[in-house]
Enzyme design. Sequence first.
Site, mmCIF file in Angstrom:
data_model
loop_
_atom_site.group_PDB
_atom_site.id
_atom_site.type_symbol
_atom_site.label_atom_id
_atom_site.label_comp_id
_atom_site.label_asym_id
_atom_site.label_seq_id
_atom_site.Cartn_x
_atom_site.Cartn_y
_atom_site.Cartn_z
ATOM 1 N N HIS A 57 -84.250 -0.790 9.367
ATOM 2 C CA HIS A 57 -85.432 -0.828 10.239
ATOM 3 C C HIS A 57 -86.471 0.183 9.776
ATOM 4 O O HIS A 57 -86.486 1.334 10.213
ATOM 5 C CB HIS A 57 -85.021 -0.532 11.678
ATOM 6 C CG HIS A 57 -86.057 -0.901 12.691
ATOM 7 N ND1 HIS A 57 -85.728 -1.394 13.928
ATOM 8 C CD2 HIS A 57 -87.399 -0.850 12.666
ATOM 9 C CE1 HIS A 57 -86.837 -1.637 14.608
ATOM 10 N NE2 HIS A 57 -87.875 -1.302 13.842
ATOM 11 N N GLU A 141 -88.248 -7.640 13.263
ATOM 12 C CA GLU A 141 -87.924 -7.494 14.642
ATOM 13 C C GLU A 141 -88.792 -8.418 15.474
ATOM 14 O O GLU A 141 -90.008 -8.433 15.341
ATOM 15 C CB GLU A 141 -88.008 -6.027 15.065
ATOM 16 C CG GLU A 141 -89.228 -5.488 15.688
ATOM 17 C CD GLU A 141 -89.295 -3.963 15.737
ATOM 18 O OE1 GLU A 141 -89.148 -3.400 16.856
ATOM 19 O OE2 GLU A 141 -89.525 -3.358 14.690
ATOM 20 N N ASP A 314 -86.229 3.139 12.419
ATOM 21 C CA ASP A 314 -87.514 2.670 12.929
ATOM 22 C C ASP A 314 -88.634 3.556 12.367
ATOM 23 O O ASP A 314 -89.559 3.956 13.083
ATOM 24 C CB ASP A 314 -87.544 2.665 14.460
ATOM 25 C CG ASP A 314 -88.743 1.900 15.034
ATOM 26 O OD1 ASP A 314 -89.456 1.219 14.262
ATOM 27 O OD2 ASP A 314 -88.985 1.992 16.255
#
Length: 452
Positions: A57, A141, A314
Amino acid sequence: MLITGAELADGRVRDVRIRDGTIDAVEPTSAGLDPDAGERVVDARGRHLLPGAVDVHVHFREPGGSHKETWTSGSRSAAAGGVTTVVDQPNTSPPTVDGDAFDEKAALAAESLVDYGINGGVTGEWDPEGLFERPLFALGEVFLADSTGDMGIAVDLFEDALAEAAARDVPVTVHAEDETLFDEGALEGDLGGAGTAATADPWSAYRTAEAEVAAVERALGAAAESDAQVHIAHTSTPEGIDAVVKAREEAGASGDSVAPPTCEVTPHHLFLSRENAGRLGTFGRMNPPLRSEERRAGVFERLRDGDVDVVATDHAPHTVAEKRQGLAEAPSGVPGVETLYPLLLESVRKGDLALERVRDVVAANPASIFGIGAKGRVAAGTDADLVLVDLTNPREVEAGALHSACGWTPFEGLQGVFPELTLVRGEVVYERDPVTGAESFGEPVGRNVRES
């Protein structure tokens, strides 16, 4: 290359030979592997050899946001932190929602020092046929609420996307927040000036924990209906993790052949909480937001105890100028790809986590969940994606010593154990002298892990 006397995550001391980009042999040091002519020998006594991290991510911002990050700067940051595979998310400009956008991003990704995957996104204008014709890593995502890039979608489109992915056996990564449960009242009144302590807590109160839990449960239910493999991104609440664990147990009890649901957590939800609002201000605005210290501790406990499948960053860089704006204008997101392994390894050094657990959640598990079996292990026949670290030699996290183009970190002042050597398929992509601190980077050798 021959690496001698290295301790693996499970405590075994081994010599590791690398040939043609793969691990050729892993043998007990007591037996010993003799150096070949012309072979570089790395004496790793007193240090640990770990599999390169697979960060599923990241947001490397190209195309459309190269002032925040590029594939070159982002992959250098990854390499310096021991991340050897990254997976880029679709909320770039243009968003990666059709074949042409995928091809544009793939051309830019050729500048990566580390291996990579490229995810496809879902909007009302997405072209599933064009996307699925490409070497896609995963779908997602998929945003169930707006975040950077304004890609939030309605439930019916989400269900359609799950069906499309299930039909092609492609996993789906989900950003789970239910915006109907956001607390608009939290953003009323005096929020303070840009970058002040008053700005982070209202954002956390606005995007409520209940909004995440409800969306996680809805995503899990929809995935079960469509037989889709679903991975819940950046789970920030103990309750969200518990919902995934429950769904996984139910799927196992039913004998369902579909891969069980999985979840990830981020370092910022493991090591930061609303108690850090005073230091971070708008630099602490992210989606999902920071939670209470009690919830942070609960997430860390679930990581330690085995309920969390993956730790991913992230990594979402923005410039200092952008983050210094007021609460309404400052974009959400924090950098983190370079500090993933270091922060977790510091937890190992302090005795808060087992090294094998860290190895699993950053390398072995993401490689297994997303079907890239050549990654994530120190074993003969696998890719020589390797990281050498000295657990006795931590250093302070300092923005000026990191390599992301954004130039800041939310983890300033924390301790971390940083790599001395990072290899991608046997190629040195990062090396640091442990005495002088001198660094060097290799050439861009990254490949799309979905291409043969």
